[in-house]
Motif scaffolding. Structure first.
Motif, PDB file in Angstrom:
ATOM      1  N   ARG A  18       0.787  -1.431  -0.137  1.00  0.00           N
ATOM      2  CA  ARG A  18       0.186   0.072  -0.023  1.00  0.00           C
ATOM      3  C   ARG A  18       0.754   1.247   0.048  1.00  0.00           C
ATOM      4  NH1 ARG A  18      -2.331  -1.027   6.077  1.00  0.00           N
ATOM      5  NH2 ARG A  18      -0.451  -0.297   7.207  1.00  0.00           N
ATOM      6  N   THR A  19       0.387   2.519  -0.183  1.00  0.00           N
ATOM      7  CA  THR A  19       1.123   3.710  -0.013  1.00  0.00           C
ATOM      8  C   THR A  19       0.546   4.548   1.294  1.00  0.00           C
ATOM      9  OG1 THR A  19      -0.600   4.827  -1.284  1.00  0.00           O
ATOM     10  CG2 THR A  19       1.071   4.075  -2.404  1.00  0.00           C
ATOM     11  N   VAL A  20       1.714   5.216   1.674  1.00  0.00           N
ATOM     12  CA  VAL A  20       1.193   5.919   2.964  1.00  0.00           C
ATOM     13  C   VAL A  20       1.617   7.258   2.932  1.00  0.00           C
ATOM     14  CG1 VAL A  20       2.279   6.123   5.599  1.00  0.00           C
ATOM     15  CG2 VAL A  20       2.094   3.921   4.532  1.00  0.00           C
ATOM     16  N   ALA A  25       7.354  19.554   6.408  1.00  0.00           N
ATOM     17  CA  ALA A  25       7.714  21.035   6.452  1.00  0.00           C
ATOM     18  C   ALA A  25       6.343  21.701   6.837  1.00  0.00           C
ATOM     19  CB  ALA A  25       8.215  21.372   5.224  1.00  0.00           C
ATOM     20  N   GLN A  26       5.387  21.463   7.872  1.00  0.00           N
ATOM     21  CA  GLN A  26       4.360  22.231   8.201  1.00  0.00           C
ATOM     22  C   GLN A  26       3.261  22.058   7.119  1.00  0.00           C
ATOM     23  OE1 GLN A  26       5.846  26.004   9.372  1.00  0.00           O
ATOM     24  NE2 GLN A  26       6.021  25.261  11.597  1.00  0.00           N
ATOM     25  N   ASN A  27       3.105  20.855   6.534  1.00  0.00           N
ATOM     26  CA  ASN A  27       2.146  20.605   5.383  1.00  0.00           C
ATOM     27  C   ASN A  27       2.465  21.337   4.424  1.00  0.00           C
ATOM     28  OD1 ASN A  27       0.253  18.729   6.748  1.00  0.00           O
ATOM     29  ND2 ASN A  27      -0.012  20.445   8.082  1.00  0.00           N
ATOM     30  N   THR A  28       3.609  21.709   3.825  1.00  0.00           N
ATOM     31  CA  THR A  28       3.995  22.374   2.504  1.00  0.00           C
ATOM     32  C   THR A  28       4.499  21.260   1.487  1.00  0.00           C
ATOM     33  OG1 THR A  28       6.052  23.054   3.437  1.00  0.00           O
ATOM     34  CG2 THR A  28       4.441  24.641   3.581  1.00  0.00           C
ATOM     35  N   ILE A  29       5.056  20.142   2.124  1.00  0.00           N
ATOM     36  CA  ILE A  29       5.465  18.949   1.231  1.00  0.00           C
ATOM     37  C   ILE A  29       4.823  17.789   1.825  1.00  0.00           C
ATOM     38  CG2 ILE A  29       7.544  17.765   0.739  1.00  0.00           C
ATOM     39  CD1 ILE A  29       9.464  20.041   1.158  1.00  0.00           C
ATOM     40  N   HIS A  30       4.421  17.072   0.717  1.00  0.00           N
ATOM     41  CA  HIS A  30       3.585  15.949   1.078  1.00  0.00           C
ATOM     42  C   HIS A  30       4.099  14.699   0.179  1.00  0.00           C
ATOM     43  CE1 HIS A  30      -0.049  17.626   3.156  1.00  0.00           C
ATOM     44  NE2 HIS A  30       0.498  18.714   2.318  1.00  0.00           N
ATOM     45  N   ILE A  31       4.326  13.799   0.688  1.00  0.00           N
ATOM     46  CA  ILE A  31       5.179  12.544   0.582  1.00  0.00           C
ATOM     47  C   ILE A  31       4.438  11.263   0.266  1.00  0.00           C
ATOM     48  CG2 ILE A  31       7.385  11.071   0.706  1.00  0.00           C
ATOM     49  CD1 ILE A  31       8.976  13.642   1.818  1.00  0.00           C
ATOM     50  N   LEU A  32       4.534  10.700  -0.728  1.00  0.00           N
ATOM     51  CA  LEU A  32       3.595   9.311  -0.808  1.00  0.00           C
ATOM     52  C   LEU A  32       4.883   8.248  -0.632  1.00  0.00           C
ATOM     53  CD1 LEU A  32       0.664   8.492  -0.837  1.00  0.00           C
ATOM     54  CD2 LEU A  32       0.826   8.135  -3.183  1.00  0.00           C
ATOM     55  N   ARG A  33       4.838   7.267   0.411  1.00  0.00           N
ATOM     56  CA  ARG A  33       5.930   6.234   0.113  1.00  0.00           C
ATOM     57  C   ARG A  33       5.196   4.790   0.142  1.00  0.00           C
ATOM     58  NH1 ARG A  33      10.673   7.950   2.180  1.00  0.00           N
ATOM     59  NH2 ARG A  33      10.766  10.022   3.363  1.00  0.00           N
ATOM     60  N   GLU A 191      10.129   6.416  -1.377  1.00  0.00           N
ATOM     61  CA  GLU A 191       9.524   7.710  -1.759  1.00  0.00           C
ATOM     62  C   GLU A 191       8.894   7.589  -3.251  1.00  0.00           C
ATOM     63  OE1 GLU A 191       9.550  12.451  -1.946  1.00  0.00           O
ATOM     64  OE2 GLU A 191      11.475  11.490  -0.751  1.00  0.00           O
ATOM     65  N   LEU A 192       7.790   7.510  -3.476  1.00  0.00           N
ATOM     66  CA  LEU A 192       7.240   7.324  -4.675  1.00  0.00           C
ATOM     67  C   LEU A 192       6.765   8.514  -5.286  1.00  0.00           C
ATOM     68  CD1 LEU A 192       4.809   4.454  -3.754  1.00  0.00           C
ATOM     69  CD2 LEU A 192       7.158   4.064  -4.725  1.00  0.00           C
ATOM     70  N   ARG A 198       2.597  25.724  -2.445  1.00  0.00           N
ATOM     71  CA  ARG A 198       2.830  27.234  -2.152  1.00  0.00           C
ATOM     72  C   ARG A 198       2.558  27.707  -0.651  1.00  0.00           C
ATOM     73  NH1 ARG A 198       0.846  27.214  -7.353  1.00  0.00           N
ATOM     74  NH2 ARG A 198       2.222  27.957  -8.958  1.00  0.00           N
ATOM     75  N   GLU A 199       1.449  27.146  -0.157  1.00  0.00           N
ATOM     76  CA  GLU A 199       0.882  27.326   0.909  1.00  0.00           C
ATOM     77  C   GLU A 199       0.760  26.166   1.957  1.00  0.00           C
ATOM     78  OE1 GLU A 199       1.036  30.466   2.337  1.00  0.00           O
ATOM     79  OE2 GLU A 199       1.341  31.419   0.573  1.00  0.00           O
ATOM     80  N   PRO A 200       0.803  26.039   3.073  1.00  0.00           N
ATOM     81  CA  PRO A 200       0.621  24.953   3.811  1.00  0.00           C
ATOM     82  C   PRO A 200      -0.823  24.451   3.908  1.00  0.00           C
ATOM     83  CG  PRO A 200       1.781  26.313   5.194  1.00  0.00           C
ATOM     84  CD  PRO A 200       1.342  27.195   4.079  1.00  0.00           C
ATOM     85  N   ASP A 201      -1.239  23.134   3.639  1.00  0.00           N
ATOM     86  CA  ASP A 201      -2.400  22.484   3.415  1.00  0.00           C
ATOM     87  C   ASP A 201      -2.558  21.202   4.121  1.00  0.00           C
ATOM     88  OD1 ASP A 201      -4.991  21.637   2.971  1.00  0.00           O
ATOM     89  OD2 ASP A 201      -4.806  22.265   0.717  1.00  0.00           O
ATOM     90  N   PRO A 202      -3.038  20.906   5.382  1.00  0.00           N
ATOM     91  CA  PRO A 202      -3.034  19.676   5.913  1.00  0.00           C
ATOM     92  C   PRO A 202      -4.286  18.681   5.432  1.00  0.00           C
ATOM     93  CG  PRO A 202      -4.133  21.285   7.207  1.00  0.00           C
ATOM     94  CD  PRO A 202      -3.593  22.077   6.115  1.00  0.00           C
ATOM     95  N   ASP A 203      -4.844  19.591   4.371  1.00  0.00           N
ATOM     96  CA  ASP A 203      -6.034  18.595   3.852  1.00  0.00           C
ATOM     97  C   ASP A 203      -5.574  18.007   2.581  1.00  0.00           C
ATOM     98  OD1 ASP A 203      -7.829  18.900   6.092  1.00  0.00           O
ATOM     99  OD2 ASP A 203      -8.426  20.824   5.090  1.00  0.00           O
ATOM    100  N   MET A 204      -4.459  18.273   2.068  1.00  0.00           N
ATOM    101  CA  MET A 204      -3.899  17.937   0.563  1.00  0.00           C
ATOM    102  C   MET A 204      -3.694  16.250   0.739  1.00  0.00           C
ATOM    103  SD  MET A 204      -3.083  18.255  -2.454  1.00  0.00           S
ATOM    104  CE  MET A 204      -3.040  20.071  -2.700  1.00  0.00           C
ATOM    105  N   GLU A 205      -4.390  15.719  -0.205  1.00  0.00           N
ATOM    106  CA  GLU A 205      -4.149  14.114  -0.417  1.00  0.00           C
ATOM    107  C   GLU A 205      -3.379  14.000  -1.702  1.00  0.00           C
ATOM    108  OE1 GLU A 205      -7.599  11.560   0.206  1.00  0.00           O
ATOM    109  OE2 GLU A 205      -8.164  12.805   2.069  1.00  0.00           O
ATOM    110  N   MET A 206      -3.055  12.710  -2.164  1.00  0.00           N
ATOM    111  CA  MET A 206      -2.550  12.256  -3.117  1.00  0.00           C
ATOM    112  C   MET A 206      -3.160  10.921  -3.584  1.00  0.00           C
ATOM    113  SD  MET A 206       1.644  13.339  -2.459  1.00  0.00           S
ATOM    114  CE  MET A 206       1.337  12.403  -0.797  1.00  0.00           C
TER     115      MET A 206
END
Length: 256
Positions: A18-20, A25-33, A191-192, A198-206
């Motif tokens: 699965r992916t995680v 960086a305070q929700n400015t970078i979102h990584i899928l592993r 890291e996949l 540009r701005e922090p967003d805790p609701d961002m998904e991938m």
């Protein structure tokens, strides 16, 4: 290879991967592993190795028969030569030159000439020639368990977005500075996919979709296509390219 395909299909059906999602960086970078929940069944590398050994042994039997056709006496050094490095250049390692000569000793001269023309070192990329891969991976299989990895196909779909009130994923690039695919090897912790905002967003998904396949691997490198496809390619090469060139040495009345 029917049983091998069944084992691989059964493995994919249970989806032990699965992916995680990791925000940084305070929700400015979102990584899928990648996360591997269960390993490959033991029978898959065993069956793959069996296929490799059978094809390599078939070539060794061909070499033995060619020596007998040439009225020679096959011995422990007789073999089907497969060389990644040219053993005939002036600066070639003398041991390579001797090894080739030992393997083909007693064969008809025409058969030796054909074998010379089949060598991987003549290809544009010797290390990835099918004949060399067969030789390389069959040698590995004799002494170790084959290194197999899950790999993403060329049709990777990865995108940032959010879910609406009904839970449907909606692609959203409005706040995205950049996004990039990071790896096509699906190993635990890899890291996949990375999205920078540009701005922090805790609701961002991938969202990440890619058919995964089992590939031969070595030193972190995948061989670029499914292992089963590679086996079929090796078998076709033997049946359609190699064997027809030697049929002239085995008249039908001799084979009866």
């Amino acid at each position: 290879m029917v049983m091998l395909n069944r084992e691989i299909e059964a493995f994919h059906m249970i989806k032990p991967y699965r992916t995680v999602h990791e925000p940084w960086a305070q929700n400015t970078i979102h990584i899928l592993r990648a996360e591997i929940i269960g390993g490959l069944p033991e029978m898959i590398p065993v069956m793959l190795g069996d296929c490799l050994q059978n094809m390599r042994a078939a070539l060794e039997h061909l070499a033995w028969e060619l020596v007998e056709v040439g009225d020679g006496n096959p011995g422990r050094k007789t073999g089907f030569p497969i060389f990644k490095d040219d053993p005939f250049t002036p600066d070639a390692n003398p041991s390579l030159t001797r090894s080739f000569a030992d393997k083909v000793s007693g064969m008809p001269e025409e058969a030796v000439a054909i074998l010379k023309g089949l060598q991987p070192h003549l290809g544009d990329d010797p290390e990835h020639e099918l004949l060399w891969l067969l030789n390389d991976y069959s040698n590995i299989d004799r002494h170790n368990t084959l290194n197999l990895v899950l790999a993403a196909s060329d049709s990777i779909e990865a995108r940032p977005g959010k879910r609406n009130d009904s839970g449907e994923f909606i692609p959203d690039y409005g706040n995205v500075l950049n996004d990039m695919l990071m790896s096509d090897v699906f190993v635990h912790g890899a890291e996949l996919y990375r999205v920078t905002l540009r701005e922090p967003d805790p609701d961002m998904e991938m969202e990440y979709n890619s058919p995964l396949y089992i590939s031969f691997g070595k030193a972190g490198e995948i061989m670029g296509r499914p292992a089963v496809d590679m086996l079929h390619g090796m078998l076709r090469y033997i049946e359609q390219i190699i064997l027809p060139q030697f049929m002239k040495f085995f008249p039908m009345d001799r084979m009866d």
